[in-house]
Design a protein around this motif. Structure first.
Motif, PDB file in Angstrom:
ATOM      1  N   GLU A  73       0.828  -1.197   0.000  1.00  0.00           N
ATOM      2  CA  GLU A  73       0.000   0.000   0.000  1.00  0.00           C
ATOM      3  C   GLU A  73       0.871   1.258   0.000  1.00  0.00           C
ATOM      4  O   GLU A  73       0.563   2.236  -0.670  1.00  0.00           O
ATOM      5  CB  GLU A  73      -0.881  -0.042   1.253  1.00  0.00           C
ATOM      6  CG  GLU A  73      -2.034   0.907   1.226  1.00  0.00           C
ATOM      7  CD  GLU A  73      -2.930   0.713   2.433  1.00  0.00           C
ATOM      8  OE1 GLU A  73      -2.711  -0.246   3.191  1.00  0.00           O
ATOM      9  OE2 GLU A  73      -3.833   1.530   2.608  1.00  0.00           O
ATOM     10  N   TRP A 151      -2.347   1.579  -7.789  1.00  0.00           N
ATOM     11  CA  TRP A 151      -2.835   2.147  -6.535  1.00  0.00           C
ATOM     12  C   TRP A 151      -3.055   3.650  -6.632  1.00  0.00           C
ATOM     13  O   TRP A 151      -2.727   4.421  -5.750  1.00  0.00           O
ATOM     14  CB  TRP A 151      -1.874   1.802  -5.380  1.00  0.00           C
ATOM     15  CG  TRP A 151      -2.522   1.764  -4.047  1.00  0.00           C
ATOM     16  CD1 TRP A 151      -2.247   2.593  -2.985  1.00  0.00           C
ATOM     17  CD2 TRP A 151      -3.560   0.884  -3.588  1.00  0.00           C
ATOM     18  NE1 TRP A 151      -3.051   2.285  -1.919  1.00  0.00           N
ATOM     19  CE2 TRP A 151      -3.859   1.229  -2.265  1.00  0.00           C
ATOM     20  CE3 TRP A 151      -4.276  -0.169  -4.190  1.00  0.00           C
ATOM     21  CZ2 TRP A 151      -4.835   0.566  -1.524  1.00  0.00           C
ATOM     22  CZ3 TRP A 151      -5.242  -0.818  -3.446  1.00  0.00           C
ATOM     23  CH2 TRP A 151      -5.499  -0.451  -2.133  1.00  0.00           C
ATOM     24  N   TYR A 156      -8.198   2.497  -7.009  1.00  0.00           N
ATOM     25  CA  TYR A 156      -8.816   2.226  -5.724  1.00  0.00           C
ATOM     26  C   TYR A 156     -10.329   2.262  -5.828  1.00  0.00           C
ATOM     27  O   TYR A 156     -11.018   1.342  -5.389  1.00  0.00           O
ATOM     28  CB  TYR A 156      -8.324   3.247  -4.699  1.00  0.00           C
ATOM     29  CG  TYR A 156      -8.830   2.984  -3.307  1.00  0.00           C
ATOM     30  CD1 TYR A 156      -8.157   2.106  -2.473  1.00  0.00           C
ATOM     31  CD2 TYR A 156      -9.983   3.609  -2.821  1.00  0.00           C
ATOM     32  CE1 TYR A 156      -8.615   1.850  -1.202  1.00  0.00           C
ATOM     33  CE2 TYR A 156     -10.437   3.357  -1.548  1.00  0.00           C
ATOM     34  CZ  TYR A 156      -9.756   2.483  -0.737  1.00  0.00           C
ATOM     35  OH  TYR A 156     -10.222   2.223   0.522  1.00  0.00           O
ATOM     36  N   ALA A 288      -4.004   6.649  -4.276  1.00  0.00           N
ATOM     37  CA  ALA A 288      -5.286   6.252  -3.701  1.00  0.00           C
ATOM     38  C   ALA A 288      -5.518   6.962  -2.364  1.00  0.00           C
ATOM     39  O   ALA A 288      -4.639   7.011  -1.516  1.00  0.00           O
ATOM     40  CB  ALA A 288      -5.309   4.745  -3.492  1.00  0.00           C
TER      41      ALA A 288
END
Lengths: 420, 262, 232
Positions: A73, A151, A156, A288
């Motif tokens: 992430e 991402w 997202y 995101a």
């Protein structure tokens, strides 16, 4: 002179040593050099070869991107920019991969439409068609999984939209969604598993299915726009009279097609890699942010028709406990699933659209135009008129298939010639 | 069906043949010294023979009507057009396209291979490092990190410099009794033992040590007991084969730049 | 068959631009497509960025040495005039020690042109007007309620909003309208470069790749025809 002959006989004895143990020559002849293909086909029959080219581009650029990508992430978005800026030619890999995805779908849609037009699913080609449909399904999954990896904002939120569809399934939905995500929200945990699926699981399945697809095709033989069975008339050696060996006739016809494909492909890669926001969407250049939804969530163009169908369902079936969201999901799934049963819907005694009746022709035009219109609408924000058009187009999308058993059985067809 | 060319003689001035890599039969006719060739578009020997005879008859009848029928002349020309056989052209095209293919593959390879070169990030991390020498006291050593390697920067004392020639008999590389850097006060060395890549310890003290009774200061590697003097020269009879390596470096006033050579 | 091809024409229409074309409170943004091949323009853009933007904004993905290489900046100018800080290495990012998202909430500008679009940035920078109701004293047509003050007011002059929604110049700045527009083009060019430094090489070399494949296609076409005539 004699040296040359010696080396030749050495090569041939080596080949026979290998062939005795692993039938290289036999398989090469069977699947490449001597495999008979119809003499007269049109450009539609080149998309299969181009799909192989794109598949290879995707695999190779994908492997290279994987070397620099971070599947967490925290690191995913930055690693994409690392590829774009710091890795030598990283930008080329990324743009080739993103453009390749679009090219994959573009060619796939044409390849399948060719199948619909010329009856490439009819007996005995049902399995070729089925494997192809599975490949479309896998490609859609692969595209979706890959789309999450950068991402960005669109990654997202688009993933959120699609995953919440699973949540719409009655009873098991919410748990299923959490299970797929591995978290109560879409998070880095989801990203990691999507990465594994995108780079290993789905591509492996796709490779297997491509092999099945081609083996099945070589068993039943390629079709042609006339729908003539070339196997009927053979010469003394068993070579179809209307056929030609795969090499050099088919291989050499694929080469100029490849050239044209590369011209278009690299024109996009080098001059319009984001395709005005259709190939790489603008919000995806922002990392995101789970607190901020983009103003307008649009899928990439190749999902747009299906997304449009999903959005067009604004009503549910209350007395069955089906919400509009779940019904949308069902119809969305059905729009792909219906392709799988086409071989059993078509009752026509001819293969090609050229010899089918007027209803088949109208059906194909309706299908193609509604698919394109749905695609257009899918990229635009909704309003009442657009929803209405999308609903009509959804009906037109399904009608050619649902009514197929009726009109193909009763319409008047033309007589198919004996030879090509 | 072999890939080699075949030549099948049928009658005088009539034969069938195949061309490289092609299973299709071509017809050859020699009618009164005029030569005709064309593809018969079949891979079947018998059919080819039949077509060849038909073609011969056609040409005969055409040439008889030649004088009075304009259309037939065009027909004739047309069949002549088909006749063009150019093995040279075919070979040239095969070679050209082979080269094009090779160039394409090579062109594709370039970006993929260059992507493995150190990226800008790696280059940034491996860029030269600056070190301020003004705060380094004589006899002290600083460890500077450069490309994930400890770099030893030693400010030599006058005593240590004077002691170096005394060690000539003990080290392998005797000739090198000056300090191995462009500035004769500072020594810059890679802190990696040339034996098995341990980090040697800095022992500048001139006092008897467990490993050497006449220690005049230097580096001692605790892993396998390699000894180096303060200039990084390796002692005889230790596992390390060569002197401590000297990284590229340059001095700019009071600043040492590691990673750039002068 | 041709009929089906005609059906593909709508495809070309919808490839043109994504989403709705609205530009804040404006119907359409002023069209501008950045040119990253004009090195002087990029340098001028860098100048404006350094003088005005860099006090609040960062370019956290652009390295000084990349900038130096691409914009042809002499090393002494880079180190003494642009970086002007011995603690910053030339391989560092252009953040000036500002935190990732600076305290005042100014966004990082590296990818902004890609998120918003070149048109949007170009129009945004030119449509500030006086609005006493705002904290900053100015408002923007493209991004109403923006928290960015009109830092370029000295160059552009003070603008006001007429009742009919158009913008009028109240007092002159140091640049004329055309000069100011050109400066903003320079700045957008620079920001577009910053958002994708590879764009320079990409657009320069792309043409050769395409020319190569045109020749490739021609040769392969001749080869194909040479063999195809046997079976036609």
């Amino acid at each position: 002179m004699s040296e040359k002959e010696n080396s030749k006989s050495f090569m041939s004895s080596m080949m026979s040593w290998i062939d005795r143990r692993f039938p290289v020559t036999e398989n090469l002849e069977r699947h490449l050099t001597k495999h008979p293909v119809p003499k007269k086909v049109n450009f539609y029959y080149l998309f299969g070869a181009l799909l192989m080219v794109v598949f290879m581009i995707q695999v190779i650029t994908g492997i290279w991107l994987m070397m620099f990508y971070t599947n967490t992430e925290e690191g995913a978005f930055a690693s994409i920019e690392y590829i774009m800026r710091d890795v030598e030619y990283g930008w080329l890999m990324r743009y080739m991969h993103s453009t390749g995805a679009s090219a994959f779908f573009f060619l796939m849609y044409f390849h399948m439409f060719r199948g619909l037009l010329y009856g490439s699913y009819q007996k005995p080609k049902e399995l070729v068609w089925l494997f192809g449909c599975f490949l479309l399904f896998l490609l859609m999954a692969e595209g979706f999984l890959g789309y999450v990896l950068p991402w960005g904002q669109m990654s997202y939120w688009a993933a959120n939209v699609i995953l919440s569809l699973f949540g719409a399934i009655p009873y098991i939905g919410p748990d299923l969604q959490v299970w797929i995500q591995g978290d109560f929200v879409l998070s880095g945990i989801t990203l990691s598993r999507f990465f594994a699926l995108h780079v290993v699981v789905v591509p492996l399945l796709m490779i297997a299915l491509v092999v099945f697809h081609i083996f099945a095709l070589h068993e039943v033989g390629a079709g042609n726009p006339e729908g003539v069975d070339i196997e009927k008339h053979r010469d003394a050696k068993g070579m179809p009279l209307d056929g030609a060996p795969f090499h050099p006739y088919k291989t050499f016809s694929a080469l100029p097609a490849m050239g044209i494909f590369f011209i278009v492909f690299f024109a996009i890669v080098f001059f319009a890699p984001t395709g005005g926001g259709y190939l790489i969407e603008k919000p995806n250049f922002e990392e995101a942010n789970f607190l901020k939804t983009p103003d307008h969530i649009a899928p990439v163009w190749y999902y747009a028709p299906f997304y449009s169908i999903l959005r067009a369902v604004t009503f549910g079936i209350p007395f069955l406990g089906i919400t509009s969201k779940f019904l949308g999901f069902i119809i969305f799934a059905a729009s792909i699933a219906i392709l799988f049963v086409v071989p059993w819907l078509d009752r026509s005694n001819v293969q090609s659209i050229r010899y089918k009746g007027i209803y088949s022709k109208i059906a194909m035009i309706l299908f193609a135009s509604s698919f394109i219109t749905l695609g257009y609408l899918g990229t635009k924000p909704v309003n009442e008129l657009r929803t209405l058009i999308a609903q009509i187009c959804t009906i037109f999308y399904f009608a050619p298939f649902i009514l197929m058993p009726i009109y193909t059985k009763y319409e008047k067809t033309l007589e198919v010639p004996e030879r090509l | 069906m072999s890939k080699k060319r075949k030549h099948i003689h049928i009658l005088d001035g009539m034969s069938l043949y195949t061309r490289d890599r092609s299973p299709f039969y071509w017809g050859y006719l020699n009618i009164g010294g005029k030569i005709f060739k064309k593809s018969l578009k079949t891979t079947d020997r018998k059919e080819a023979e039949k077509l060849l005879f038909a073609w011969k008859n056609e040409i005969f009848s055409n040439s008889m009507n030649l004088s009075d029928d304009q259309d037939h002349i065009e027909d004739h020309d047309h069949s002549k057009q088909e006749v063009i056989v150019d093995d040279k052209r075919r070979k040239a095209l095969l070679i050209t396209s082979g080269i094009m293919g090779a160039v394409t593959v090579a062109g594709f390879a370039v970006p993929f291979l260059s992507a493995w070169k150190p990226s800008e990030k790696a280059k940034a991390l491996g860029a030269s490092v600056k070190f301020d020498l003004s705060k380094l006291q004589p006899g002290a050593m600083a460890i500077v990190e450069w490309r994930r390697t400890p770099i030893f920067v030693v400010h030599q004392t006058q005593e240590a410099i004077d002691n170096l020639p005394k060690l000539n008999s003990k080290v392998t590389d005797q000739a090198n009794d000056v300090l191995p850097s462009s500035n004769n006060k500072f020594t810059v060395l890679k802190g990696v033992c040339t034996h098995l890549s341990c980090a040697p310890k800095y022992h500048p003290e001139i006092e008897p040590k467990a490993w050497d009774q006449d220690w005049l200061g230097g580096f001692f590697c605790p892993c396998h007991g390699s000894k180096f003097d303060l200039a990084g020269r390796v002692y005889k009879g230790v596992p390390a084969p060569i002197n401590l390596e000297i990284p590229p470096h340059t001095f700019s006033g009071n600043t040492l730049i590691i990673g750039e050579s002068a | 068959m041709k009929k089906f091809l005609i059906l593909l024409i709508p495809l070309s229409i919808f490839i043109y631009s994504a989403g709705e074309n609205k530009c804040g409170s404006l119907e359409k943004c002023d069209y501008y497509s950045a040119d990253v091949h004009d090195t002087y323009s990029l340098q001028r853009g860098l100048g404006i960025y350094m003088n005005y933007c860099s006090t609040c904004h960062t370019l956290e993905l652009l390295r000084w040495n990349r900038l130096q290489r691409d914009l042809d900046i002499p090393e002494t100018i880079l180190i003494e005039d642009l970086i002007a800080n011995p603690d910053i290495k030339i391989a560092d990012y252009m953040t000036f020690g500002l935190p990732e998202v600076s305290a005042i909430g100014a966004p990082d500008l590296t990818l902004r042109t890609r998120v918003r679009g070149e048109d949007w940035i170009y129009t945004y920078l030119r449509t500030f007007y006086e609005d006493p109701e705002q904290l900053t004293g100015t408002n923007n047509l493209v991004y109403p309620g923006t928290s960015m003050p009109n830092i370029l007011v000295g160059l552009q002059g003070i603008q006001t909003l007429d009742n009919d929604g158009t913008i009028k110049l109240k007092s002159e700045g140091s640049l004329s309208r055309a000069e100011f527009d050109d400066s903003m083009k320079d700045l957008v060019n620079f920001l577009a470069y910053a958002s994708e430094p590879a764009r320079i090489t990409r657009e320069k070399n792309g043409i050769f790749v395409i020319l190569f494949f045109i020749i490739f296609t021609a040769v392969m076409w001749l080869l194909y025809r040479e063999y195809a005539k046997e079976i036609k």
